[in-house]
Design a protein around this motif. Structure first.
Motif, PDB file in Angstrom:
ATOM      1  N   LYS A  62       1.048  -0.783   0.256  1.00 29.94           N
ATOM      2  CA  LYS A  62       0.404   0.181   0.069  1.00 29.94           C
ATOM      3  C   LYS A  62       1.021   1.073   0.117  1.00 29.94           C
ATOM      4  O   LYS A  62       1.794   2.028   1.027  1.00 29.94           O
ATOM      5  CB  LYS A  62      -0.942   0.367   0.893  1.00 29.94           C
ATOM      6  CG  LYS A  62      -1.972  -1.277   1.317  1.00 29.94           C
ATOM      7  CD  LYS A  62      -3.129  -1.301   0.439  1.00 29.94           C
ATOM      8  CE  LYS A  62      -3.667  -1.663   0.302  1.00 29.94           C
ATOM      9  NZ  LYS A  62      -4.971  -1.917  -0.947  1.00 29.94           N
ATOM     10  N   MET A  63       0.754   1.969  -1.240  1.00 28.95           N
ATOM     11  CA  MET A  63       1.250   2.919  -0.858  1.00 28.95           C
ATOM     12  C   MET A  63       0.438   4.578  -0.230  1.00 28.95           C
ATOM     13  O   MET A  63      -0.268   4.613  -0.608  1.00 28.95           O
ATOM     14  CB  MET A  63       1.881   3.231  -2.613  1.00 28.95           C
ATOM     15  CG  MET A  63       2.437   2.821  -3.421  1.00 28.95           C
ATOM     16  SD  MET A  63       4.291   2.982  -2.297  1.00 28.95           S
ATOM     17  CE  MET A  63       5.136   3.568  -2.297  1.00 28.95           C
ATOM     18  N   PHE A  64       1.086   5.360   0.229  1.00 32.66           N
ATOM     19  CA  PHE A  64       0.160   6.485   0.498  1.00 32.66           C
ATOM     20  C   PHE A  64       0.006   7.336  -0.108  1.00 32.66           C
ATOM     21  O   PHE A  64       1.437   7.968   0.351  1.00 32.66           O
ATOM     22  CB  PHE A  64       0.182   7.077   2.327  1.00 32.66           C
ATOM     23  CG  PHE A  64      -0.135   5.607   2.980  1.00 32.66           C
ATOM     24  CD1 PHE A  64      -1.502   4.880   2.802  1.00 32.66           C
ATOM     25  CD2 PHE A  64       1.030   4.215   3.227  1.00 32.66           C
ATOM     26  CE1 PHE A  64      -1.729   4.094   3.409  1.00 32.66           C
ATOM     27  CE2 PHE A  64       0.397   3.500   4.188  1.00 32.66           C
ATOM     28  CZ  PHE A  64      -0.798   3.328   4.748  1.00 32.66           C
ATOM     29  N   GLU A  65      -0.257   7.719  -1.216  1.00 30.96           N
ATOM     30  CA  GLU A  65      -0.043   9.696  -1.653  1.00 30.96           C
ATOM     31  C   GLU A  65       0.073  10.189  -1.187  1.00 30.96           C
ATOM     32  O   GLU A  65      -0.969  10.926  -0.283  1.00 30.96           O
ATOM     33  CB  GLU A  65      -1.771   9.343  -2.796  1.00 30.96           C
ATOM     34  CG  GLU A  65      -0.906  10.642  -3.722  1.00 30.96           C
ATOM     35  CD  GLU A  65      -1.520  10.333  -5.003  1.00 30.96           C
ATOM     36  OE1 GLU A  65      -2.660  10.997  -4.846  1.00 30.96           O
ATOM     37  OE2 GLU A  65      -2.580   9.635  -5.217  1.00 30.96           O
ATOM     38  N   VAL A  66       0.997  11.604  -1.036  1.00 28.58           N
ATOM     39  CA  VAL A  66       1.085  12.865  -0.446  1.00 28.58           C
ATOM     40  C   VAL A  66       1.096  14.052  -0.993  1.00 28.58           C
ATOM     41  O   VAL A  66       0.111  14.559  -0.729  1.00 28.58           O
ATOM     42  CB  VAL A  66       2.527  12.507  -0.079  1.00 28.58           C
ATOM     43  CG1 VAL A  66       2.758  13.984   0.882  1.00 28.58           C
ATOM     44  CG2 VAL A  66       3.108  11.292   1.250  1.00 28.58           C
ATOM     45  N   ALA A  67       1.368  13.949  -2.412  1.00 25.56           N
ATOM     46  CA  ALA A  67       0.793  14.871  -3.312  1.00 25.56           C
ATOM     47  C   ALA A  67       0.565  14.710  -4.364  1.00 25.56           C
ATOM     48  O   ALA A  67       1.188  13.636  -4.530  1.00 25.56           O
ATOM     49  CB  ALA A  67       2.168  15.873  -2.441  1.00 25.56           C
ATOM     50  N   ARG A  68       0.249  14.990  -5.153  1.00 28.29           N
ATOM     51  CA  ARG A  68       0.523  15.395  -6.934  1.00 28.29           C
ATOM     52  C   ARG A  68       0.861  16.795  -7.245  1.00 28.29           C
ATOM     53  O   ARG A  68       0.304  18.098  -7.094  1.00 28.29           O
ATOM     54  CB  ARG A  68      -1.298  15.055  -7.551  1.00 28.29           C
ATOM     55  CG  ARG A  68      -1.780  13.771  -6.739  1.00 28.29           C
ATOM     56  CD  ARG A  68      -3.026  13.391  -7.618  1.00 28.29           C
ATOM     57  NE  ARG A  68      -3.251  12.214  -7.250  1.00 28.29           N
ATOM     58  CZ  ARG A  68      -4.792  11.459  -7.365  1.00 28.29           C
ATOM     59  NH1 ARG A  68      -5.663  11.403  -8.494  1.00 28.29           N
ATOM     60  NH2 ARG A  68      -4.887  10.589  -7.394  1.00 28.29           N
ATOM     61  N   VAL A  69       1.188  16.492  -8.736  1.00 29.03           N
ATOM     62  CA  VAL A  69       1.867  17.910  -9.062  1.00 29.03           C
ATOM     63  C   VAL A  69       1.668  17.677 -10.672  1.00 29.03           C
ATOM     64  O   VAL A  69       1.870  16.782 -11.852  1.00 29.03           O
ATOM     65  CB  VAL A  69       3.761  17.596  -8.998  1.00 29.03           C
ATOM     66  CG1 VAL A  69       3.837  18.676  -9.644  1.00 29.03           C
ATOM     67  CG2 VAL A  69       4.043  17.572  -7.852  1.00 29.03           C
ATOM     68  N   PRO A  70       0.461  18.512 -11.284  1.00 34.26           N
ATOM     69  CA  PRO A  70      -0.342  18.240 -12.447  1.00 34.26           C
ATOM     70  C   PRO A  70       0.991  18.895 -13.322  1.00 34.26           C
ATOM     71  O   PRO A  70       1.661  19.833 -13.010  1.00 34.26           O
ATOM     72  CB  PRO A  70      -1.410  19.371 -12.518  1.00 34.26           C
ATOM     73  CG  PRO A  70      -1.625  19.500 -11.007  1.00 34.26           C
ATOM     74  CD  PRO A  70      -0.197  19.253  -9.884  1.00 34.26           C
ATOM     75  N   LYS A  71       1.070  17.734 -14.098  1.00 34.19           N
ATOM     76  CA  LYS A  71       2.176  18.382 -15.657  1.00 34.19           C
ATOM     77  C   LYS A  71       1.547  18.427 -17.170  1.00 34.19           C
ATOM     78  O   LYS A  71       1.714  19.647 -17.661  1.00 34.19           O
ATOM     79  CB  LYS A  71       2.935  16.761 -15.820  1.00 34.19           C
ATOM     80  CG  LYS A  71       3.953  17.290 -16.041  1.00 34.19           C
ATOM     81  CD  LYS A  71       4.756  16.188 -16.568  1.00 34.19           C
ATOM     82  CE  LYS A  71       6.689  15.870 -17.528  1.00 34.19           C
ATOM     83  NZ  LYS A  71       7.496  15.370 -17.527  1.00 34.19           N
ATOM     84  N   THR A  72       0.323  18.047 -17.510  1.00 33.65           N
ATOM     85  CA  THR A  72      -0.546  18.335 -18.078  1.00 33.65           C
ATOM     86  C   THR A  72      -1.998  17.496 -18.015  1.00 33.65           C
ATOM     87  O   THR A  72      -2.401  16.991 -17.100  1.00 33.65           O
ATOM     88  CB  THR A  72       0.014  17.536 -19.696  1.00 33.65           C
ATOM     89  OG1 THR A  72      -0.166  16.030 -19.808  1.00 33.65           O
ATOM     90  CG2 THR A  72       1.019  17.701 -19.588  1.00 33.65           C
ATOM     91  N   GLU A  73      -2.520  17.725 -18.812  1.00 28.50           N
ATOM     92  CA  GLU A  73      -4.087  17.267 -18.574  1.00 28.50           C
ATOM     93  C   GLU A  73      -4.298  15.815 -18.492  1.00 28.50           C
ATOM     94  O   GLU A  73      -4.572  15.113 -17.332  1.00 28.50           O
ATOM     95  CB  GLU A  73      -4.827  17.424 -19.833  1.00 28.50           C
ATOM     96  CG  GLU A  73      -5.536  18.437 -19.756  1.00 28.50           C
ATOM     97  CD  GLU A  73      -6.452  18.691 -21.074  1.00 28.50           C
ATOM     98  OE1 GLU A  73      -7.492  18.381 -21.850  1.00 28.50           O
ATOM     99  OE2 GLU A  73      -6.855  20.440 -21.764  1.00 28.50           O
ATOM    100  N   ARG A  74      -2.861  15.162 -18.981  1.00 32.62           N
ATOM    101  CA  ARG A  74      -3.171  13.461 -19.628  1.00 32.62           C
ATOM    102  C   ARG A  74      -2.063  13.073 -18.120  1.00 32.62           C
ATOM    103  O   ARG A  74      -1.451  11.890 -18.290  1.00 32.62           O
ATOM    104  CB  ARG A  74      -3.442  12.532 -19.826  1.00 32.62           C
ATOM    105  CG  ARG A  74      -4.291  13.571 -21.588  1.00 32.62           C
ATOM    106  CD  ARG A  74      -3.924  12.921 -23.050  1.00 32.62           C
ATOM    107  NE  ARG A  74      -4.495  11.095 -22.848  1.00 32.62           N
ATOM    108  CZ  ARG A  74      -5.586  10.565 -22.695  1.00 32.62           C
ATOM    109  NH1 ARG A  74      -6.390  11.137 -22.366  1.00 32.62           N
ATOM    110  NH2 ARG A  74      -5.019   9.312 -22.987  1.00 32.62           N
ATOM    111  N   ALA A  75      -1.116  13.562 -17.124  1.00 35.83           N
ATOM    112  CA  ALA A  75      -0.060  13.462 -16.734  1.00 35.83           C
ATOM    113  C   ALA A  75       0.270  14.312 -15.612  1.00 35.83           C
ATOM    114  O   ALA A  75       0.040  15.504 -15.895  1.00 35.83           O
ATOM    115  CB  ALA A  75       1.223  13.306 -17.506  1.00 35.83           C
ATOM    116  N   GLU A  76       0.509  13.668 -14.585  1.00 39.01           N
ATOM    117  CA  GLU A  76       0.886  14.594 -13.313  1.00 39.01           C
ATOM    118  C   GLU A  76       1.726  13.795 -12.491  1.00 39.01           C
ATOM    119  O   GLU A  76       2.780  12.158 -12.936  1.00 39.01           O
ATOM    120  CB  GLU A  76      -0.117  14.227 -12.252  1.00 39.01           C
ATOM    121  CG  GLU A  76      -0.368  12.957 -11.655  1.00 39.01           C
ATOM    122  CD  GLU A  76      -2.027  12.959 -11.152  1.00 39.01           C
ATOM    123  OE1 GLU A  76      -2.501  13.621 -11.068  1.00 39.01           O
ATOM    124  OE2 GLU A  76      -2.474  12.085 -10.470  1.00 39.01           O
TER     125      GLU A  76
END
Length: 136
Positions: A62-76
């Motif tokens: 189980k990986m606990f997500e800490v952050a998301r950084v948007p890169k494009t509409e279809r990638a982060e």
């Protein structure tokens, strides 16, 4: 002398026939190799898809997500932690939406570090930020 010329002409003709037979056999062999390639290449391409998602060795982790950084509409870029003890890991990875899909999947582009290595990565990122003129 005429007999020698006839023998030479026969030898030349025989050599030409052998060369033609050899060339014909090589052509047949090349055709066979090309046919085998045509049969195998689609299977190899399907097996080695360019956008194959990264595979984890232990699917139960189980990986606990800490952050998301948007890169494009279809990638982060996603930052996640694996809290298993004693092997605490931090995963920084590019996630993307493959063509024809709707859900994001992890790519092979990323890095997984031991928690002890995280400080060095953060310091390196701060130095890069300062070098680019965005640091405080």
């Amino acid at each position: 002398m005429a007999q020698r010329a006839e023998l030479a002409a026969l030898a030349l003709a025989e050599g030409s026939k052998r060369a033609a037979d050899r060339d014909s056999a090589l052509k047949q062999f090349d055709d066979l190799v090309a046919m085998i390639d045509r049969m195998l290449v689609p299977k190899v391409r399907a097996a080695r898809s360019k956008h194959r998602p990264a595979q984890r060795r232990d699917p139960i982790v189980k990986m606990f997500e800490v952050a998301r950084v948007p890169k494009t509409e279809r990638a982060e870029v996603r930052v996640a932690i694996d809290a298993r003890k004693p092997q605490r890991k931090v995963d920084v990875r590019l996630w993307f939406v493959p063509k024809g899909e709707v859900a994001m999947v992890p790519s092979r582009k990323g890095v997984t570090l031991d928690a002890a290595e995280l400080g060095a990565l953060i310091e390196a990122l701060r130095l890069a930020e300062q070098h680019l003129g965005g640091g405080s």
